[in-house]
Design an enzyme around this catalytic site. Structure first.
Site, short mmCIF file in Angstrom:
data_model
loop_
_atom_site.label_atom_id
_atom_site.label_comp_id
_atom_site.label_asym_id
_atom_site.label_seq_id
_atom_site.Cartn_x
_atom_site.Cartn_y
_atom_site.Cartn_z
N GLY A 185 0.85 -1.11 -0.08
CA GLY A 185 0.16 -0.06 -0.06
C GLY A 185 0.84 1.39 -0.07
O GLY A 185 0.30 2.43 0.14
N SER A 225 12.41 -0.87 -0.99
CA SER A 225 13.71 -0.55 -0.16
C SER A 225 13.76 -1.70 0.79
O SER A 225 13.89 -1.65 2.01
CB SER A 225 13.78 0.61 0.49
OG SER A 225 12.65 1.09 1.06
P1 ADP Z 1 2.79 -0.79 -3.12
O1 ADP Z 1 3.08 0.78 -3.64
O2 ADP Z 1 3.26 -0.98 -1.77
O3 ADP Z 1 3.18 -1.68 -4.28
P2 ADP Z 1 0.04 -0.18 -3.88
O4 ADP Z 1 -0.52 1.08 -3.24
O5 ADP Z 1 0.35 -0.03 -5.44
O6 ADP Z 1 1.19 -0.81 -3.17
O7 ADP Z 1 -1.00 -1.38 -4.02
C1 ADP Z 1 -1.81 -1.46 -2.98
C2 ADP Z 1 -3.39 -2.20 -3.23
O8 ADP Z 1 -3.97 -2.49 -2.18
C3 ADP Z 1 -3.81 -0.92 -3.96
O9 ADP Z 1 -4.70 -1.55 -4.99
C4 ADP Z 1 -4.68 -0.49 -2.71
O10 ADP Z 1 -6.09 -0.09 -3.24
C5 ADP Z 1 -4.96 -1.90 -2.19
N1 ADP Z 1 -5.35 -1.85 -0.66
C6 ADP Z 1 -6.37 -2.69 0.13
N2 ADP Z 1 -6.28 -2.21 1.36
C7 ADP Z 1 -5.40 -1.54 1.56
C8 ADP Z 1 -4.88 -0.71 2.59
N3 ADP Z 1 -5.54 -0.81 3.85
N4 ADP Z 1 -3.96 0.14 2.56
C9 ADP Z 1 -3.30 0.47 1.43
N5 ADP Z 1 -3.80 -0.03 0.22
C10 ADP Z 1 -4.85 -1.14 0.41
#
Ligand code: ADP
Length: 175
Positions: A10, A79
């Site tokens: 996230g 990271s």
């Molecule tokens: P990262 O940058 O860590 O790879 P992303 O933000 O690109 O992660 O992707 C996380 C995914 O999980 C998104 O599709 C987001 O909408 C979903 N998600 C579900 N629950 C959560 C949460 N509690 N916090 C953050 N993202 C979440």
């Protein structure tokens, strides 16, 4: 604000929501993530351990410059290596705040928004953090947010509170 954690934990979603929330409070912010760094400045780097280290070294230096310019720089990179994060901390000095975005692997894998875990499991993607490459958990992060338990809105509230307490807001034009 150095966000670290597994893929799909996230980081990017929270970074974008945090940028919006802080901007509304009067902070100047900028998000660095794979989209704007790996496509440009670091386009010559891959995902080998050496390239990951160099990727993070450059991000740390760029973040330090943004912080020096008076912005809150929010970085959203896996990271995975402790030593690389420690070096970024050295570059940024007291302005470095390590935030562990800590959803467990099973949760991240079940989200898999870009299908990367699936590709990693099938062997199509090699050296994928959490599957075939290590993630070294932060030992003493300034803040840890478990996104398996908290939604994006609750995570952002925690982060904004942290920033308000730890990063004084100097307004260019006093209200
Ligand atoms: P990262 O940058 O860590 O790879 P992303 O933000 O690109 O992660 O992707 C996380 C995914 O999980 C998104 O599709 C987001 O909408 C979903 N998600 C579900 N629950 C959560 C949460 N509690 N916090 C953050 N993202 C979440």
């Amino acid at each position: 604000m150095w966000l670290t954690g597994l893929s799909a934990s996230g980081k990017s979603s929270i970074a974008m929501a945090l940028e919006q929330a802080l901007t509304a409070q009067g902070y100047s912010c900028y998000v660095l993530d794979g989209d704007n760094i790996r496509d440009g400045l670091n386009a010559n780097l891959g995902f080998s351990p050496e390239d990951r280290t160099e990727n993070i070294r450059r991000v740390g230096e760029v973040a330090a410059l943004f912080a020096d310019a008076g912005l809150i720089c929010i970085t959203a990179f896996i990271s995975p290596y402790r030593a690389d994060r420690a070096r970024a901390r050295q570059s940024c000095g007291e302005a470095f705040h390590e935030i562990h975005i800590s959803a467990d692997l099973a949760t991240c894998e079940s989200r898999d928004p870009k299908g990367l875990y699936k590709k990693a499991r099938s062997g199509e993607l090699r050296e994928f953090t959490g599957v075939s490459a290590p993630y070294e958990i932060p030992e003493q992060p300034q803040l840890a947010i478990d996104t398996a338990r908290e939604d994006i809105a609750a995570s952002v509230v925690k982060l904004v509170t942290y920033v308000e307490r730890n990063v004084p807001l100097i307004r260019a034009i006093p209200r």
